[in-house]
Design a protein around this motif. Structure first.
Motif, mmCIF file in Angstrom:
data_model
loop_
_atom_site.group_PDB
_atom_site.id
_atom_site.type_symbol
_atom_site.label_atom_id
_atom_site.label_comp_id
_atom_site.label_asym_id
_atom_site.label_seq_id
_atom_site.Cartn_x
_atom_site.Cartn_y
_atom_site.Cartn_z
ATOM 1 N N PHE A 86 0.809 -1.212 0.000
ATOM 2 C CA PHE A 86 0.000 0.000 0.000
ATOM 3 C C PHE A 86 0.845 1.266 0.000
ATOM 4 O O PHE A 86 1.993 1.275 0.445
ATOM 5 N N ALA A 87 0.236 2.337 -0.486
ATOM 6 C CA ALA A 87 0.723 3.703 -0.318
ATOM 7 C C ALA A 87 -0.473 4.544 0.108
ATOM 8 O O ALA A 87 -1.629 4.121 -0.046
ATOM 9 N N ALA A 88 -0.236 5.721 0.653
ATOM 10 C CA ALA A 88 -1.301 6.687 0.890
ATOM 11 C C ALA A 88 -1.335 7.610 -0.318
ATOM 12 O O ALA A 88 -0.327 8.236 -0.650
ATOM 13 N N MET A 89 -2.482 7.681 -1.019
ATOM 14 C CA MET A 89 -2.579 8.497 -2.223
ATOM 15 C C MET A 89 -3.899 9.251 -2.247
ATOM 16 O O MET A 89 -4.958 8.673 -2.004
ATOM 17 N N SER A 90 -3.816 10.556 -2.548
ATOM 18 C CA SER A 90 -5.030 11.365 -2.625
ATOM 19 C C SER A 90 -5.809 11.011 -3.889
ATOM 20 O O SER A 90 -5.239 10.673 -4.922
ATOM 21 N N ASP A 91 -7.117 11.096 -3.785
ATOM 22 C CA ASP A 91 -8.018 10.857 -4.910
ATOM 23 C C ASP A 91 -9.307 11.595 -4.585
ATOM 24 O O ASP A 91 -9.659 11.739 -3.397
ATOM 25 N N GLN A 92 -10.011 12.072 -5.592
ATOM 26 C CA GLN A 92 -11.177 12.890 -5.330
ATOM 27 C C GLN A 92 -12.093 12.978 -6.552
ATOM 28 O O GLN A 92 -11.608 13.029 -7.688
ATOM 29 N N PRO A 93 -13.419 12.974 -6.323
ATOM 30 C CA PRO A 93 -14.357 13.228 -7.408
ATOM 31 C C PRO A 93 -14.668 14.710 -7.583
ATOM 32 O O PRO A 93 -15.382 15.105 -8.510
ATOM 33 N N GLY A 94 -14.142 15.543 -6.676
ATOM 34 C CA GLY A 94 -14.373 16.983 -6.738
ATOM 35 C C GLY A 94 -13.403 17.726 -5.853
ATOM 36 O O GLY A 94 -12.504 17.113 -5.260
ATOM 37 N N PRO A 95 -13.537 19.048 -5.727
ATOM 38 C CA PRO A 95 -12.563 19.866 -4.989
ATOM 39 C C PRO A 95 -12.449 19.466 -3.520
ATOM 40 O O PRO A 95 -13.401 18.961 -2.919
ATOM 41 N N GLY A 96 -11.263 19.702 -2.953
ATOM 42 C CA GLY A 96 -11.075 19.407 -1.540
ATOM 43 C C GLY A 96 -9.707 19.791 -1.026
ATOM 44 O O GLY A 96 -8.806 20.145 -1.796
ATOM 45 N N SER A 97 -9.567 19.720 0.295
ATOM 46 C CA SER A 97 -8.301 19.989 0.982
ATOM 47 C C SER A 97 -8.147 18.935 2.070
ATOM 48 O O SER A 97 -9.035 18.771 2.923
ATOM 49 N N HIS A 98 -7.029 18.211 2.049
ATOM 50 C CA HIS A 98 -6.867 17.043 2.919
ATOM 51 C C HIS A 98 -5.455 16.993 3.500
ATOM 52 O O HIS A 98 -4.508 17.480 2.881
ATOM 53 N N ALA A 99 -5.341 16.359 4.663
ATOM 54 C CA ALA A 99 -4.028 16.196 5.301
ATOM 55 C C ALA A 99 -3.997 14.914 6.108
ATOM 56 O O ALA A 99 -5.023 14.452 6.630
ATOM 57 N N LEU A 100 -2.816 14.328 6.199
ATOM 58 C CA LEU A 100 -2.504 13.262 7.144
ATOM 59 C C LEU A 100 -1.350 13.764 7.999
ATOM 60 O O LEU A 100 -0.402 14.370 7.487
ATOM 61 N N TYR A 101 -1.407 13.507 9.317
ATOM 62 C CA TYR A 101 -0.276 13.936 10.152
ATOM 63 C C TYR A 101 -0.124 13.012 11.351
ATOM 64 O O TYR A 101 -1.049 12.301 11.747
ATOM 65 N N GLN A 102 1.088 13.040 11.917
ATOM 66 C CA GLN A 102 1.356 12.410 13.206
ATOM 67 C C GLN A 102 2.469 13.175 13.898
ATOM 68 O O GLN A 102 3.334 13.777 13.251
ATOM 69 N N ASP A 103 2.428 13.172 15.230
ATOM 70 C CA ASP A 103 3.432 13.862 16.033
ATOM 71 C C ASP A 103 4.554 12.892 16.392
ATOM 72 O O ASP A 103 4.308 11.729 16.730
ATOM 73 N N ILE A 104 5.794 13.400 16.314
ATOM 74 C CA ILE A 104 6.978 12.566 16.495
ATOM 75 C C ILE A 104 7.916 13.247 17.482
ATOM 76 O O ILE A 104 8.261 14.423 17.306
ATOM 77 N N ALA A 105 8.333 12.527 18.496
ATOM 78 C CA ALA A 105 9.300 13.036 19.475
ATOM 79 C C ALA A 105 10.704 12.660 19.028
ATOM 80 O O ALA A 105 11.030 11.479 18.931
ATOM 81 N N ILE A 106 11.531 13.672 18.756
ATOM 82 C CA ILE A 106 12.922 13.437 18.354
ATOM 83 C C ILE A 106 13.778 13.380 19.617
ATOM 84 O O ILE A 106 13.839 14.363 20.365
ATOM 85 N N PRO A 107 14.455 12.267 19.893
ATOM 86 C CA PRO A 107 15.232 12.155 21.131
ATOM 87 C C PRO A 107 16.355 13.195 21.194
ATOM 88 O O PRO A 107 16.981 13.509 20.184
ATOM 89 N N ALA A 108 16.581 13.696 22.391
ATOM 90 C CA ALA A 108 17.659 14.662 22.605
ATOM 91 C C ALA A 108 19.007 13.978 22.388
ATOM 92 O O ALA A 108 19.189 12.802 22.709
ATOM 93 N N GLY A 109 19.948 14.724 21.835
ATOM 94 C CA GLY A 109 21.295 14.222 21.653
ATOM 95 C C GLY A 109 21.459 13.216 20.542
ATOM 96 O O GLY A 109 22.484 12.539 20.462
ATOM 97 N N LYS A 110 20.460 13.076 19.669
ATOM 98 C CA LYS A 110 20.515 12.111 18.572
ATOM 99 C C LYS A 110 20.533 12.840 17.233
ATOM 100 O O LYS A 110 20.023 13.958 17.102
#
Length: 350
Positions: A86-110
């Motif tokens: 699978f991949a995540a891919m946008s598709d639409q029958p008409g106009p729109g605005s879409h987003a996918l997101y997730q929050d990520i903690a970057i370890p200190a000192g890395k």
């Protein structure tokens, strides 16, 4: 009550073992949940484990779990996912605005590196990217990947955007999946939001994302990678990566992804150079190198483009060659200086 010495010793050992159990080991780590989008609610679904989906009210379509060579909704012929099913891919029958997101903690000192494979196919050239994700702003036909402040609104394109990872450059023709990468080490010690977004109000826009990854490690990615292709083999050269007190470099892995999608070709070695065989004739690739350590695989080098035909062209000149050139120049100047002094002394003696 008096305790015998061996009781105290046993208690100390138990406490030490407990501390070791509770203290996490420093290790290279994948920070993105479900970066390959394999965990979803089924082909054609809008639900991905680890990802939050957002759409502007009144929008049509969204990011779908896409497989094979057809888009999930319309359907239209698109590139197959470059990794997995699978991949995540946008598709639409008409106009729109879409987003996918997730929050990520970057370890200190890395150190930490973000990488992804992206695909663009639009029925309406060129792109139109006003400073908004509002599909009611006409025209607005854009796709982007951003590093954001988690406190910002999901559709912010202003101060809430800390860095842009990818912005659609325009054009209508399908370009195949391409590698993108960003060093996110500057965000070590804080939480960032990784956002994929697309807007369409002209015609269909297929924005595919796959193999999205953020690797954190104590080691740094290889730099100044060079590539020379001969037939179905590309030879990658790079300077060594230094071990750290918590991670020992044991070798390297080279990966080459075909432009336009297909099977990734890999090879391993203990040092530079590494030859990656099995490339498809006439197909261009993007290649990276990552250090392998005693606790995992470190972040990848910036991707380098490898043409579809045999080439003797290389990437940026490896950094160590500059040091070698400088050392040789200094030695030559020293020899010339000593030689000049010797000739002058002989003339004075005459």
């Amino acid at each position: 009550m008096t305790r015998h010495p061996h009781y105290r010793l046993g208690s100390s050992i138990a406490l030490l073992m407990l501390a070791c159990t509770l203290t996490p080991l420093a290790r290279a780590a994948e920070l993105v949940v479900n970066g390959g989008f394999e965990q979803n609610a089924g082909a054609g679904s809008l639900v991905f484990t680890g990802w939050q989906a957002m759409s502007q009210p009144g929008s049509q379509g969204g990011f779908y779990a896409q497989q094979g060579t057809q888009s999930a909704l319309t359907p239209v012929t698109v590139a197959a996912p470059p990794q997995g099913t699978f991949a995540a891919m946008s598709d639409q029958p008409g106009p729109g605005s879409h987003a996918l997101y997730q929050d990520i903690a970057i370890p200190a000192g890395k150190s930490a590196t973000l990488s992804a494979q992206v695909y663009l196919q639009s029925a309406a050239p060129p792109s139109a990217a006003p400073a908004t994700l509002d599909f009611l702003t006409v025209p607005n036909q854009q796709a982007r990947i951003d590093i954001m402040d988690p406190a910002a609104a999901w559709n912010d394109v202003g101060a809430g955007v800390l860095a842009n990872v990818f912005q659609w450059p325009g054009g209508a023709a399908a370009s195949g999946y391409q590698s993108v990468q960003l060093d996110v080490t500057p965000y070590a010690g804080r939480t960032i939001r990784l956002r994929l977004a697309e807007v369409d109000n002209r015609q269909s826009l297929f924005f595919g994302v796959d193999a999205i990854s953020v690797i954190s490690s104590d080691v740094t990615p290889p730099t100044s990678v060079g590539a020379v292709r001969q037939g179905n083999t590309v030879t990658l050269t790079f300077p060594p990566v230094a071990s750290t007190p918590t991670e020992t470099v044991t070798g390297y892995q080279a990966s080459c992804v075909p432009v336009g999608g297909g099977d990734t070709v890999t090879a391993t070695g203990t040092q530079s150079p590494i030859a990656v065989s099995g490339l498809v004739a006439g197909t261009s690739y993007t290649c990276t190198v990552a250090a392998q350590t005693n606790v995992g695989t470190g972040p990848s080098s910036p991707p380098i483009s490898v043409p579809g035909s045999t080439t003797a062209a290389a990437a940026a000149v490896p950094a160590w060659s500059f040091a070698s050139t400088l050392l040789a120049s200094l030695l030559m100047l020293g020899c010339l200086f000593l030689g000049s002094r010797g000739r002058a002394a002989r003339l004075l003696r005459r």
